[in-house]
Enzyme design. Structure first.
Site, mmCIF file in Angstrom:
data_model
loop_
_atom_site.group_PDB
_atom_site.id
_atom_site.type_symbol
_atom_site.label_atom_id
_atom_site.label_comp_id
_atom_site.label_asym_id
_atom_site.label_seq_id
_atom_site.Cartn_x
_atom_site.Cartn_y
_atom_site.Cartn_z
ATOM 1 N N GLU A 1 -11.425 5.554 6.628
ATOM 2 C CA GLU A 1 -12.253 4.789 7.570
ATOM 3 C C GLU A 1 -12.883 5.706 8.614
ATOM 4 O O GLU A 1 -12.188 6.398 9.358
ATOM 5 C CB GLU A 1 -11.418 3.703 8.240
ATOM 6 C CG GLU A 1 -11.065 2.595 7.274
ATOM 7 C CD GLU A 1 -10.127 1.553 7.842
ATOM 8 O OE1 GLU A 1 -10.075 0.445 7.285
ATOM 9 O OE2 GLU A 1 -9.442 1.845 8.843
ATOM 10 N N LYS B 1 -8.530 1.175 -4.541
ATOM 11 C CA LYS B 1 -9.185 0.899 -3.277
ATOM 12 C C LYS B 1 -8.264 1.362 -2.168
ATOM 13 O O LYS B 1 -7.039 1.427 -2.337
ATOM 14 C CB LYS B 1 -9.532 -0.585 -3.117
ATOM 15 C CG LYS B 1 -8.353 -1.549 -3.052
ATOM 16 C CD LYS B 1 -7.679 -1.688 -1.721
ATOM 17 C CE LYS B 1 -8.696 -2.007 -0.634
ATOM 18 N NZ LYS B 1 -7.990 -2.027 0.710
ATOM 19 N N THR C 1 -0.276 3.357 -3.983
ATOM 20 C CA THR C 1 -1.445 3.339 -3.131
ATOM 21 C C THR C 1 -1.720 1.928 -2.646
ATOM 22 O O THR C 1 -0.983 1.006 -2.953
ATOM 23 C CB THR C 1 -2.656 3.865 -3.895
ATOM 24 O OG1 THR C 1 -3.784 3.846 -3.028
ATOM 25 C CG2 THR C 1 -2.964 3.016 -5.088
ATOM 26 N N THR D 1 -12.104 -9.601 13.767
ATOM 27 C CA THR D 1 -13.134 -10.368 14.471
ATOM 28 C C THR D 1 -14.541 -10.031 14.036
ATOM 29 O O THR D 1 -15.456 -10.773 14.311
ATOM 30 C CB THR D 1 -13.006 -10.145 15.975
ATOM 31 O OG1 THR D 1 -13.088 -8.735 16.238
ATOM 32 C CG2 THR D 1 -11.686 -10.672 16.490
#
Length: 429
Positions: A302, A203, A214, A429
């Site tokens: 991302e 992951k 990693t 958040t």
């Protein structure tokens, strides 16, 4: 989703197993369940990988000084087993997502010890044979209750087909699981009737520029390999794969890569000895799995839309090759240009110039997606429309020749989009 048809497979001559993963090798079972570390009950958050018997284990961990409690604990477990923090004899690996158990002090270590005890009781092995890993938010105490309530269920769910569930359970901001496995015939090396498998899961999509390992990876093999030799193979594979990945130049507090070897494909057989053909082929199989997982991590960075291969050749030293490729791969200007489909080679040149690599600018050649854009340090005219067409590909290649020596390397990264900011701005958040 397993990794198949990776172009790097041809380099090693192995084929990926359809649906392969961390439990593909003989002698291992895996599972992934929702235990309660995450609020969303539809997301699994506890993975378990268990060997049928105690077996050789090796691991590489983050060099981040602010390392997490599970890193410290697992190192201590290996040290107690063998005297080395890099290898030992283990039986089980437990991984939770949603909470990194980092910057949690002595209480974090106490939770690791208690977690290992719960795993040991559920699996039926000594606590000393359990490794742990965590991933998620830093600075939040890790609760023990989800382990106590979830591990019996995780043990009940263990199966040879459970690798896919385990790969899902370790995800954080990943958009897809990363798993694969390869096999090779042992007959040419004197292991008649044995087919050896190397599989794994990983992951990681943010806070990625590993140093020795990693974010989280668990690898397994049913080949017979001794503990110290297993670690030597792991280090070589990690250096050529996970340590060649960067998403955002950040090294995590929790980076962990573990490899377990059951020997179950050849019970009672002599272990592979370093330097023999069997060991060399095993190293290649392990490297193939690690490279495939590393590339999958870069592709799933991302907010990423492109996997980017940065290859530097003609470097004076291996260190120069790595520094040049890594600086280009980490450049926000290069990464955002790729996101904008802009073949702005000047950003690549600027990154090379500040990399610390030794070269003469008037000898440098740069290609983007196979298109020559710079020769001898000077601009070449190229077809902008053709460049835009090539940018539609899911994988972008940047090739640099420094013409300063004979060394080369490839670093894998991704583009940087607005989504990267959104994901990380809202992470807690």
């Amino acid at each position: 989703m397993s990794i198949v048809n990776d172009p790097y497979a041809e380099e090693y001559g192995f084929a990926f197993l359809p649906g392969g993963g961390v439990s593909s090798a003989r002698g291992f079972k895996a599972s992934g369940i929702h235990a309660g570390f995450r609020k969303n009950a539809s997301k699994p958050d506890l993975a378990l990988v268990v060997a049928d018997e105690p077996c050789a284990a090796a691991a590489a961990f983050t060099r981040n000084v602010f390392c997490a409690a599970p890193v410290q604990f697992s190192k201590a477990q290996l040290t107690a087993s063998s005297g080395s923090a890099s290898y030992g004899c283990m039986r089980a690996v437990a991984i939770n997502s949603g909470n990194a158990n980092a910057a949690t002090g002595d209480s974090g270590l106490e939770v690791c010890a208690a977690e290992a005890g719960v795993v040991a009781q559920a699996v039926g092995c000594p606590t000393s044979e359990v490794l742990v890993a965590s991933t998620g938010v830093i600075g939040v105490q890790l609760p023990l209750k989800p382990f106590e309530e979830g591990l019996p269920q995780a043990v009940s769910a263990l199966s040879h087909d459970g690798g896919a569930d385990a790969a899902l359970a370790i995800m954080t901001t990943d958009t897809r699981p990363k798993e694969c496995a390869v096999s090779f015939d042992g007959a040419p090396f004197g292991y008649q009737g044995s087919t050896f498998t190397v599989g794994g899961m990983a992951k990681g999509s943010g806070m990625i520029m590993p140093n020795v390992a990693t974010m989280i990876a668990v690898l397994t093999t049913d080949a017979p390999v001794k503990e110290a030799d297993l670690y030597a193979a792991l280090r070589g594979a990690v250096d050529a794969s996970f340590n060649k990945v960067t998403v955002d130049s950040d090294t995590s507090t929790n980076d962990t890569c573990m490899l377990l070897a059951s020997g179950a494909a050849a019970p009672g057989a002599e272990p592979f000895e370093p330097g023999t053909q069997a060991y060399i082929v095993f190293e290649r199989a392990l490297s193939q799995v690690c490279v495939a997982l590393a590339r999958a991590m870069a592709a799933d960075g991302e907010g990423a839309t492109k996997l980017v291969d940065v290859t530097v050749s003609g470097a004076a030293t291996p260190g120069d090759a790595d520094a040049a490729a890594r600086t280009v791969a980490n450049s926000p200007l290069v990464k955002t240009a790729i996101a904008g489909h802009d073949a702005n080679w000047g950003r690549i040149a600027a990154a090379l110039g500040r990399s610390g690599a030794s070269f003469a600018q008037e000898r440098v050649d740069i290609d983007i997606m196979g298109m020559p854009v710079c020769r001898d340090g000077l601009a070449l005219a190229f077809d902008e429309d053709e460049a835009l067409r090539r940018f539609e590909a899911s994988e972008i290649a940047i090739d640099v020749d420094l013409h300063a020596g004979d060394h080369s390397t490839t670093v894998w990264t991704c583009d940087m989009t607005h989504d990267y900011i959104s994901i990380n701005a809202d992470y807690r958040t």
